[in-house]
Design a protein around this motif. Structure first.
Motif, PDB file in Angstrom:
ATOM      1  N   SER A  66       7.057  11.479  -5.319  1.00 10.60           N
ATOM      2  CA  SER A  66       7.867  12.418  -4.548  1.00 10.60           C
ATOM      3  C   SER A  66       9.297  11.909  -4.422  1.00 10.60           C
ATOM      4  O   SER A  66       9.536  10.762  -4.082  1.00 10.60           O
ATOM      5  N   PHE A 117       9.390  -1.538   7.279  1.00 12.05           N
ATOM      6  CA  PHE A 117       8.015  -1.716   6.806  1.00 12.05           C
ATOM      7  C   PHE A 117       7.658  -3.166   6.462  1.00 12.05           C
ATOM      8  O   PHE A 117       6.528  -3.437   6.068  1.00 12.05           O
ATOM      9  N   ILE A 136      21.230   2.055   1.530  1.00 12.18           N
ATOM     10  CA  ILE A 136      20.989   2.104   2.974  1.00 12.18           C
ATOM     11  C   ILE A 136      19.520   2.442   3.259  1.00 12.18           C
ATOM     12  O   ILE A 136      18.872   1.814   4.097  1.00 12.18           O
ATOM     13  N   ARG A 137      18.987   3.421   2.513  1.00 18.35           N
ATOM     14  CA  ARG A 137      17.583   3.804   2.750  1.00 18.35           C
ATOM     15  C   ARG A 137      16.638   2.645   2.408  1.00 18.35           C
ATOM     16  O   ARG A 137      15.671   2.375   3.115  1.00 18.35           O
ATOM     17  N   GLN A 162       0.830  -1.208   0.000  1.00 14.90           N
ATOM     18  CA  GLN A 162       0.000   0.000   0.000  1.00 14.90           C
ATOM     19  C   GLN A 162       0.874   1.272   0.000  1.00 14.90           C
ATOM     20  O   GLN A 162       0.597   2.224  -0.731  1.00 14.90           O
ATOM     21  N   ILE A 163       1.925   1.252   0.800  1.00 16.41           N
ATOM     22  CA  ILE A 163       2.838   2.401   0.838  1.00 16.41           C
ATOM     23  C   ILE A 163       3.483   2.607  -0.535  1.00 16.41           C
ATOM     24  O   ILE A 163       3.578   3.723  -1.037  1.00 16.41           O
ATOM     25  N   VAL A 167      23.869   5.465  -0.581  1.00 19.36           N
ATOM     26  CA  VAL A 167      22.787   6.086   0.188  1.00 19.36           C
ATOM     27  C   VAL A 167      21.444   5.430  -0.179  1.00 19.36           C
ATOM     28  O   VAL A 167      20.642   5.087   0.705  1.00 19.36           O
ATOM     29  N   LYS A 227       1.185   4.230  -2.977  1.00 19.36           N
ATOM     30  CA  LYS A 227       1.086   5.672  -2.730  1.00 19.36           C
ATOM     31  C   LYS A 227       2.331   6.405  -3.220  1.00 19.36           C
ATOM     32  O   LYS A 227       2.239   7.491  -3.766  1.00 19.36           O
ATOM     33  N   ARG A 228       3.491   5.792  -3.013  1.00 19.32           N
ATOM     34  CA  ARG A 228       4.735   6.429  -3.468  1.00 19.32           C
ATOM     35  C   ARG A 228       4.721   6.613  -4.979  1.00 19.32           C
ATOM     36  O   ARG A 228       5.143   7.644  -5.490  1.00 19.32           O
ATOM     37  N   TYR A 275      17.344  -0.512   2.482  1.00 14.76           N
ATOM     38  CA  TYR A 275      17.556  -1.552   3.485  1.00 14.76           C
ATOM     39  C   TYR A 275      16.724  -1.256   4.735  1.00 14.76           C
ATOM     40  O   TYR A 275      15.974  -2.094   5.227  1.00 14.76           O
ATOM     41  N   GLU A 276      16.864  -0.024   5.240  1.00 17.88           N
ATOM     42  CA  GLU A 276      16.137   0.351   6.457  1.00 17.88           C
ATOM     43  C   GLU A 276      14.626   0.245   6.244  1.00 17.88           C
ATOM     44  O   GLU A 276      13.884  -0.206   7.119  1.00 17.88           O
ATOM     45  N   ASP A 277      14.210   0.666   5.060  1.00 21.80           N
ATOM     46  CA  ASP A 277      12.806   0.670   4.687  1.00 21.80           C
ATOM     47  C   ASP A 277      12.190  -0.736   4.772  1.00 21.80           C
ATOM     48  O   ASP A 277      11.107  -0.921   5.297  1.00 21.80           O
ATOM     49  N   ALA A 299      11.255  12.786  -2.252  1.00 21.92           N
ATOM     50  CA  ALA A 299      11.589  12.710  -0.824  1.00 21.92           C
ATOM     51  C   ALA A 299      11.386  11.304  -0.273  1.00 21.92           C
ATOM     52  O   ALA A 299      11.916  10.950   0.766  1.00 21.92           O
ATOM     53  N   LEU A 300      10.604  10.477  -0.994  1.00 24.85           N
ATOM     54  CA  LEU A 300      10.313   9.141  -0.480  1.00 24.85           C
ATOM     55  C   LEU A 300      11.292   8.122  -1.064  1.00 24.85           C
ATOM     56  O   LEU A 300      11.795   8.291  -2.167  1.00 24.85           O
ATOM     57  N   THR A 301      11.539   7.086  -0.311  1.00 23.72           N
ATOM     58  CA  THR A 301      12.520   6.075  -0.707  1.00 23.72           C
ATOM     59  C   THR A 301      12.012   5.282  -1.913  1.00 23.72           C
ATOM     60  O   THR A 301      10.880   4.806  -1.912  1.00 23.72           O
TER      61      THR A 301
END
Lengths: 167, 452
Positions: free
Chosen positions: B233, B360, B348-349, B223-224, B345, B227-228, B351-353, B235-237
């Motif tokens: 955007s 998530f 890493i983003r 779902q996320i 970068v 939306k992305r 991965y965290e996501d 700004a989103l991963t």
């Protein structure tokens, strides 16, 4: 050291932040942050130091905009993430608040956060504790808002999961 | 419990189109103890990467089954592994996750060991009125056999095991597909993440190559992403699943001897992969087909304790069974050495996501394992029906995709993402069953020989 009025307004903002998280007033919580706010939870390296460069090292959470925080809120509120179904009950306690003047009207606020988490589904509770550092700056409306929040989780051996609202 | 009891836990009748696993396999403490003895403590177990030992005298500590061990680079630059337990009374001698030390001194009675595990000082030996029998004893920390495949380090408490290359077999190709993304190999992005769950270790083994759960366990993540894609955007991963459509992308799986398995898939939005930024150079070095395989998603399970997941970024997860219903996960973000800052970068983003226990996706998986453990408290339902998707489509040996990679798996299968294959678990459970049962039989023979 900042003056009494600054200490009062900074402390109040932190308490308000805690209250909004504990009452799941997600939109109010989000409104405390500036558009390009950074929300950062570093990890700990084996040498006993936390990671310090989020562009070259791993973080537990690194958000650099309010939109990214909103994604986290939407996920918890969607009822579709079984990790937060139902969302945990939490009690955030913020204490040891120290306020320093920073550059350009900003305040640097250090505090200790203790968060009790009750997992309703599992009938289980956990405590997370952390050192927090907020940078607060007046927004366009003149109100103090969160420009950045760094939360250093001290007990990072994580039982199952954590999220922005459980630490 | 007898070897026959273990064999009876896997209802393996391919001719009848049947494959089931008995649910006591994730619940019974006696089975867990046999797994530790005959799998984890009798064969190769993953330890870590050689980049965790960058110079002489550096070390890291980990576990082989229930046993703490230290992996160390010696004064003469050799990688060794020894049991992290003092020969004197058994205390752990190395207390940190990693570091650099010429010597490890036991904090209890002060015996000192060097970075090769050799005992170099017994406190007050001269005054100790020891007997000759004591002096004839080997005081060194017990050595563990080490296998090193391109910097992927394995250890075995049992000396008598086949060479690591033979144990890994063709799953090596999937390690190559990670290692060869840079001419200089892999490195760990600083910052390990440890978490635990209240469930059996095999629930993670299964989930790691389970394509069927994605669209139901991870609906909030999907779902996320939707939306992305709409918001566009910056700004989103970005995510490789941005254009996810379960009917249009291909997924396949291979199984290998010794319990290893790999799941692969076409990447829906491969331009979001960090390696895509450097694709032409990689293709020139490793060849077009291998480079395309590097862009595929790959979930690799090296039995019994390590998985590599390359979809969003690249995760190495080491599985440590603590008890039958409790498991520790030690997870690392891996990256090709020397990649651009932009790629790093993004990696890493992503991965965290996706991978973090604060991300998530993983928290929903972990919660599902605990739900399984909770539901499995007795034998009200004896058999799990979760191993039969794909049985009518799986083929023995190599398919066209395996041939492209030059590997010979035991089985191959592919189809749309929605196939949700479960035959990928069959060889793992057959190996699991046979390894425990044969270990029990060998132990019984040994005892009879010794007249016990």
């Amino acid at each position: 050291m900042a003056d009494d009025a600054a200490v009062k307004s900074a402390s109040e903002l932190l308490y308000r932040e805690a209250l909004y998280l504990d009452t799941h007033a997600w939109k109010d919580w989000l409104d405390l942050f500036q558009e390009d706010a950074v929300f950062w939870v570093p990890t700990w390296k084996d040498d006993g130091e936390p990671t310090s460069d989020p562009q070259a090292e791993l973080s537990l959470i690194y958000c650099s905009s309010r939109d990214q925080l909103k994604e986290r809120i939407d996920r918890v509120a969607s009822g579709r993430s079984i990790a937060s179904l139902p969302p945990m009950r939490t009690a955030h306690t913020v204490s040891n608040v120290l306020v320093e003047e920073a550059e350009a009207q900003a305040l640097r606020v250090k505090s200790v956060a203790t968060t009790h988490v009750y997992n309703i589904k599992k009938r289980e509770q956990n405590v997370f504790f952390s050192l927090q550092e907020h940078l607060l700056r007046p927004g366009q409306d003149g109100r103090l808002a969160i420009a950045s929040k760094k939360l250093l989780l001290l007990n990072d051996y994580i039982p199952r999961m954590i999220d922005f609202y459980t630490i | 419990m007898t070897p026959q009891d273990i064999e009876a836990l896997v209802d393996d009748r391919p001719a009848d189109g049947m494959f089931r696993v008995h649910r006591s396999a994730v619940r019974e403490k006696a089975i867990f103890d046999l797994e530790m003895e005959h799998i984890f403590e009798s064969s190769w177990v993953f330890l870590g990467l050689d980049c965790q030992l960058p110079e002489k005298h550096t070390y890291f500590s980990t576990y082989i089954g229930r046993q703490p061990v230290v992996v160390s680079r010696t004064a003469d630059d050799k990688i060794v592994c020894f049991v992290n337990s003092c020969t004197h009374r058994g205390a752990v001698v190395c207390h940190r996750d990693s570091g650099k030390a010429r010597h490890h001194a036991c904090q209890y009675h002060g015996w000192v060991f060097d970075s090769a595990g050799r005992c170099v000082d017994i406190k007050g030996q001269k005054e100790g009125a020891y007997t000759d029998a004591f002096l004839r004893e080997d005081h060194d920390l017990r050595k563990v056999r080490v296998g090193n495949y391109r910097g992927f380090l394995f250890g075995s408490l049992k000396e008598d095991v086949p060479p690591i290359e033979e144990h890994l077999g063709d799953i090596k190709t999937f390690l190559d597909l990670m290692f060869d993304q840079s001419p200089d190999g892999l490195e760990i992005v600083p910052g390990p993440v440890r978490f635990t769950y209240k469930g059996n270790w095999k629930l993670q083994i299964e989930n790691g190559t389970d394509p069927y759960h994605f669209t139901s366990t991870h609906t909030s993540y999907i779902q996320i992403l939707t939306k992305r894609t709409k918001s566009n955007s910056a700004a989103l991963t970005s995510s490789i699943y941005q254009k996810f459509d379960e009917n249009s992308i291909l997924r396949g799986a291979f199984t290998f001897p010794n319990g290893h398995a790999a799941l692969w898939g076409e990447t829906p939005s491969s331009e979001s992969r960090p390696i895509a930024l450097n694709f032409d150079a990689v293709a020139k070095r490793v060849g077009g087909p291998r480079a395309r395989w590097m862009l595929h998603t790959r979930n690799v399970s090296v039995f019994p304790n390590v998985q590599f997941a390359e979809n969003a970024a690249l995760q190495m997860r080491i599985i440590r069974p603590i008890d039958v219903d409790r498991t520790e996960m030690v997870t690392y973000c891996l990256a090709p050495r020397g990649e651009s800052r932009e790629a790093r970068v993004a990696r890493i983003r992503q991965y965290e996501d996706f991978f973090n226990p604060s991300g998530f996706a993983t928290p929903d998986d972990t919660t599902a394992y605990e739900d399984c453990q909770d539901g499995n408290r007795n034998d009200a339902l004896e058999w799990h029906q979760g191993y039969m998707r794909g049985m009518a489509a799986v083929r023995p040996g190599a398919d066209e995709f395996a041939r492209e990679l030059g590997i010979t798996p035991l089985t191959s299968i592919y189809g749309p993402f929605s196939l949700g294959d479960e035959t990928v678990f069959h060889q793992t459970y057959r190996y699991w069953r046979d390894k425990i049962a044969s270990g029990m039989r060998a132990k019984r023979c040994q005892r009879e020989l010794e007249g016990v």
